[in-house]
Every structure is written in C-alpha cells, then in structure tokens.
Design an enzyme around this catalytic site. Structure first.
Site, PDB file in Angstrom:
ATOM      1  N   ARG A   1      -4.437  48.417  65.833  1.00  0.00           N
ATOM      2  CA  ARG A   1      -4.339  47.301  65.193  1.00  0.00           C
ATOM      3  C   ARG A   1      -3.964  47.235  63.810  1.00  0.00           C
ATOM      4  O   ARG A   1      -3.423  46.408  63.071  1.00  0.00           O
ATOM      5  CB  ARG A   1      -5.763  46.472  65.323  1.00  0.00           C
ATOM      6  CG  ARG A   1      -5.794  45.159  64.683  1.00  0.00           C
ATOM      7  CD  ARG A   1      -6.786  44.067  65.051  1.00  0.00           C
ATOM      8  NE  ARG A   1      -7.932  44.752  65.117  1.00  0.00           N
ATOM      9  CZ  ARG A   1      -8.766  45.104  63.993  1.00  0.00           C
ATOM     10  NH1 ARG A   1      -8.304  44.424  62.910  1.00  0.00           N
ATOM     11  NH2 ARG A   1      -9.896  45.450  64.025  1.00  0.00           N
TER      12      ARG A   1
ATOM     13  N   TYR B   1      13.472  26.970  62.319  1.00  0.00           N
ATOM     14  CA  TYR B   1      13.242  26.816  63.818  1.00  0.00           C
ATOM     15  C   TYR B   1      11.834  25.970  63.746  1.00  0.00           C
ATOM     16  O   TYR B   1      11.021  25.761  62.669  1.00  0.00           O
ATOM     17  CB  TYR B   1      12.742  28.691  64.085  1.00  0.00           C
ATOM     18  CG  TYR B   1      11.751  28.483  64.980  1.00  0.00           C
ATOM     19  CD1 TYR B   1      12.293  28.230  66.525  1.00  0.00           C
ATOM     20  CD2 TYR B   1      10.422  29.021  65.052  1.00  0.00           C
ATOM     21  CE1 TYR B   1      11.367  28.195  67.742  1.00  0.00           C
ATOM     22  CE2 TYR B   1       9.545  29.211  66.268  1.00  0.00           C
ATOM     23  CZ  TYR B   1       9.981  28.570  67.581  1.00  0.00           C
ATOM     24  OH  TYR B   1       9.222  28.609  68.588  1.00  0.00           O
TER      25      TYR B   1
ATOM     26  N   ASP C   1      15.152  34.188  56.971  1.00  0.00           N
ATOM     27  CA  ASP C   1      14.862  34.590  58.295  1.00  0.00           C
ATOM     28  C   ASP C   1      16.246  34.911  59.017  1.00  0.00           C
ATOM     29  O   ASP C   1      17.129  34.006  59.054  1.00  0.00           O
ATOM     30  CB  ASP C   1      14.445  33.422  59.142  1.00  0.00           C
ATOM     31  CG  ASP C   1      14.274  33.594  60.682  1.00  0.00           C
ATOM     32  OD1 ASP C   1      15.090  34.563  61.106  1.00  0.00           O
ATOM     33  OD2 ASP C   1      13.299  32.858  61.336  1.00  0.00           O
TER      34      ASP C   1
ATOM     35  N   LYS D   1      14.625  38.006  69.660  1.00  0.00           N
ATOM     36  CA  LYS D   1      15.727  37.733  69.976  1.00  0.00           C
ATOM     37  C   LYS D   1      16.827  38.902  69.929  1.00  0.00           C
ATOM     38  O   LYS D   1      16.617  39.879  71.054  1.00  0.00           O
ATOM     39  CB  LYS D   1      16.274  36.816  68.821  1.00  0.00           C
ATOM     40  CG  LYS D   1      15.165  35.676  68.674  1.00  0.00           C
ATOM     41  CD  LYS D   1      14.994  34.879  69.777  1.00  0.00           C
ATOM     42  CE  LYS D   1      13.967  33.412  69.829  1.00  0.00           C
ATOM     43  NZ  LYS D   1      12.815  33.425  69.130  1.00  0.00           N
TER      44      LYS D   1
HETATM   45  N1  PLP Z   1      12.876  32.284  63.866  1.00  0.00           N
HETATM   46  C1  PLP Z   1      13.933  31.891  64.521  1.00  0.00           C
HETATM   47  C2  PLP Z   1      15.065  31.645  63.857  1.00  0.00           C
HETATM   48  C3  PLP Z   1      13.630  31.491  65.857  1.00  0.00           C
HETATM   49  O1  PLP Z   1      14.700  31.134  66.679  1.00  0.00           O
HETATM   50  C4  PLP Z   1      12.232  31.834  66.488  1.00  0.00           C
HETATM   51  C5  PLP Z   1      12.073  31.389  67.796  1.00  0.00           C
HETATM   52  O2  PLP Z   1      12.816  31.129  68.567  1.00  0.00           O
HETATM   53  C6  PLP Z   1      11.456  32.285  65.414  1.00  0.00           C
HETATM   54  C7  PLP Z   1      11.671  32.684  64.361  1.00  0.00           C
HETATM   55  C8  PLP Z   1       9.833  32.543  66.142  1.00  0.00           C
HETATM   56  O3  PLP Z   1       9.871  33.751  66.802  1.00  0.00           O
HETATM   57  P1  PLP Z   1       8.911  34.064  67.974  1.00  0.00           P
HETATM   58  O4  PLP Z   1       9.273  32.991  69.157  1.00  0.00           O
HETATM   59  O5  PLP Z   1       9.232  35.363  68.248  1.00  0.00           O
HETATM   60  O6  PLP Z   1       7.517  33.857  67.463  1.00  0.00           O
END
Ligand code: PLP
Length: 404
Positions: free
Chosen positions: A68, A122, A194, A219
């Site tokens: 952890r 997101y 991001d 992703k």
């Molecule tokens: N950032 C983007 C651009 C995303 O599309 C997503 C989820 O779809 C996330 C962050 C969050 O990721 P997670 O689902 O792995 O928590």
C-alpha cells in the site's frame, strides 16, 4: 576493471527513443534472469533482522516493505517505466485515474485554495471539483475554452492549480499547453494536464511546461479494457506530498494491475500510432458523408484547433466525435446499427467503442449547459480500436446508410 553493463542496461546508451523506453525502462534483470520485472503479488515483505527493517522504515535503505505504501518491486518498476515514457523525474500509480486526480488535488490544495479548470473535463473530474472539494473549502473557477481570454482574471492569489485536458472530451478542443503553463507560473500556480486522450505517444505536456501529468491508465496506457488504474508524473518534489495522500487514502494500484500495465506499455507506441492512422481515415471519410454535419478531429485541416494541435502534438489521437444530421433519434439509430463498434463509455482499448455524450459522459448536465459546451443531441463519440480501418469504415457506412 569495472563490470560490463548487464544486457538490461544497454538500452540506456545514447538517447533511447520512446518505443525503446516503453519496452526497457523499469525492467531490471532479476537474479533468476526473468525477461521482465516479475509480479511480486505480496502485501508485505520480510526482513532478515530488525536493523534491516529499521533501515528501510527510517529511509537509510531503499527496500521493499508494504505494497500500500508503493514499496513493492512490481509497482516501482511500472512507475519507472511511466516516468521515462512521459519524460518526468518520478511517477506514482493509483487504483484509478480518479484516485490519481483526487490525491494530486488534495496534496496541492488546502482549505481556502482555488483551482482553475479549463474546458470540458471528464465528468468525474468535474464532479470532484464542483461537488466534493468545495466541502473541504477548495473552490474552482470553470472556464470554457471560449472564455480562455479571461484566464489571467481567473487566476487569483490563492490559485494553486490550473487543470485541463487537451484534446477535450468530446469536442476535441485543443488548448495551448505552453501558454497556459506560462500564465499559471506567473501567478505561482501549478499546471496539471490530463493526458489520457492524447497519450505520451502524441503529446508530452511536461516538455511543454506543464508541472504534472495525469493519466487514467484504464484507457490507452492499459489499452485492452482489462485494467483500472491511474498515474501522476512530474518532478519528485511535486510528487512527494501526493505520496502521503495515496498512502493514507489507500489508493495504491494492485501489483497484478501494475504487472498488466507494464505489459501493455511495452506495445503502447505501435498501438497508438495504428489508432491515430485509423482515426484519421475515419474522420476524413465521415467529413465527406452526406449524413454527417460536423467532425471533430484535430487532424482534419479544417478543424479549428488543427494548427495548434500540429504544433504541440506528434499525432492526433484515436478519438473523434461527429454529429449525425437530425435529432437524437437519428444518432441513436446510427449507434444501434453499428456491429463492430461496441456501445460503451470507456476508450483507448484495442476494440472500437461508440458512445453518445448525451447518454453517458455529459448525461448529468442540463440541456442548457450541454448547449453552452456545443454538445448537441446528435453527437457521437468514437474510440477507434485496432480492427482493420476498412472494416470500421464499412461498419460506419452501413449504419449511416441504413438508418436514414
Ligand atoms: N480522465 C479522463 C480523460 C477520463 O476519460 C477518465 C475516465 O473516463 C478519467 C480521467 C478517470 O479515470 P478512471 O475511470 O480510471 O478513474
């Protein structure tokens, strides 16, 4: 005489390119000669003596201790690979992309601090900033891309983070990473990008001046729709405070997932370049189809963000969106006729996915808010996978032609 470098260190000679780093960074030859860093699927590690344990606990030795905390060789190995791929000093991995985002925001903002969030992000990110963080006294100013001219006014004395995605979801808006990072730096704020949509194959925000890069490794980095994870990458001094939040909120990536992620990263470059090529082909053909009103893809020369994308990206990505002429029903009819694209909300895997922002990612917004963001009911988003591009086009064409 010094020892010759082991086979595993040879890759470091010269300036290794991205594919080489994807394959070799973080993978150290172990005593049994395994070709990859093995899966150490252990929650804890044993010591020969109390002194050995204390040396690790008190920071005198770099040993393994407790998973952890991140003190696990499989976790450290994939972190070294991710840092090398994004060109950062250090990387931390997490149980999800949202875990990476929340730990980063909590570590760098305290009660009374402020965040600027640019463009469409997101839905979970928006929810975290708009709903959860205000309960802790952390406020956010949301600026649409069209409001970017107000960035300097939005940056306040207490702004700690400027957060954005580029390209954005689902409109593929492109933001100037270097210019935004420079504006944020002038006001003492960190720029956090991001990079999930673009991937390090197509864009390197740290090289353009961003301070931290975040990924939902669920992703493209995972790439096979079979793992959930997240990562943050950047300078060690900025990552250090994030580590305590990760540890105490219990957000660590499981070792099995870290092993799977490392496996996936080794083929990242070929996967993403093939996805870039197929997405470009589909975008061009969709733009010529009479039933399609608009195509959002940064690689199209007529796309508003094309010139900027060309200047800061080395590929345009595997994501695109388009608008089916007509209403919501017309778009649903197209989506429901697709055979090769699966209706699913995620992205970045080897299999092609289709989604409608109005039914998934932007379902929670009011119609007025969607309209303000240019998200119309007929919009369809594609995550282009690794099937034959001609097969994907045939599927799109039959769905468009038979649903009229
Ligand atoms: N950032 C983007 C651009 C995303 O599309 C997503 C989820 O779809 C996330 C962050 C969050 O990721 P997670 O689902 O792995 O928590």
């Amino acid at each position: 005489m010094s020892e010759p470098p082991s086979r595993r260190d040879h890759w470091k000679t010269g300036k290794p390119g991205l594919s080489t780093r994807c394959i070799h960074a973080g993978d150290h030859l172990d005593e049994r000669g395994g070709i990859h860093t093995p899966l150490y699927n252990h929650s804890t590690f044993a010591f020969r003596s109390t002194q050995d344990l204390l040396d690790v606990v008190e920071g005198r030795a770099k040993g393994n201790l407790y998973t952890r905390y991140g003190l696990n060789p499989t976790i450290r190995s994939v972190e070294e690979k991710l840092a090398s791929i994004e060109g950062g000093e250090q990387a931390w991995v997490f149980g999800s992309g949202m875990a990476a985002e929340s730990a980063t925001l909590l570590a760098h903002c305290k009660s009374g601090d402020h965040v600027v969030c640019i463009g469409d992000v997101y839905g979970g990110t928006y929810d975290l900033l708009a709903t959860n963080l205000p309960n802790l006294g952390i406020s956010t100013t949301f600026l649409l891309g069209s409001e970017l001219g107000r960035l300097d006014d939005a940056l306040k004395q207490n702004t700690r983070i400027v957060f954005f995605e580029t390209p954005t979801n689902p409109s593929m808006e492109i933001f100037d990473i270097a210019a935004i990072a420079a504006a944020a730096r002038r006001r003492g704020a960190l720029t956090v990008v991001d990079n999930t949509f673009a991937t390090p194959v197509n864009q390197n925000p740290l090289a353009l001046g961003a301070d931290l890069v975040i990924h939902s490794t669920t992703k493209y980095l995972g790439g096979h729709s079979d793992l959930t994870g997240g990562a943050v990458i950047g300078a060690a001094k900025l990552l250090e405070p994030i580590s305590a939040w990760r540890k105490n909120l219990g957000q660590m990536m499981a070792p099995e997932v870290a092993f799977l992620l490392a496996r996936s990263l080794r083929s990242l470059v070929v996967r993403v370049r093939a996805q870039n090529a197929s997405a470009a082909l589909l975008a061009e053909r969709l733009a010529r189809h009479p039933r399609v009103g608009k195509v959002n893809y940064p690689g199209l020369t007529g796309f508003p963000g094309h010139a900027l994308a060309k200047s800061q990206m080395s590929g345009f990505g595997g994501m695109l969106s388009f608008v089916v002429n007509g209403d919501m029903k017309a778009a649903v009819a197209v989506v429901d006729r697709l055979k090769l694209f699966s209706i699913a909300p995620s992205l970045g895997g080897v299999e092609s996915l289709v989604t409608q922002p109005v039914t998934t990612t932007h379902h929670g917004l009011t119609p007025e808010e969607r309209a303000r963001r240019g998200i119309v009911d007929g919009m369809v988003r594609l995550s282009v996978g690794l099937e034959e591009a001609e097969d994907l086009w045939a599927d799109l064409e039959q769905a468009l032609d038979t649903s009229r």
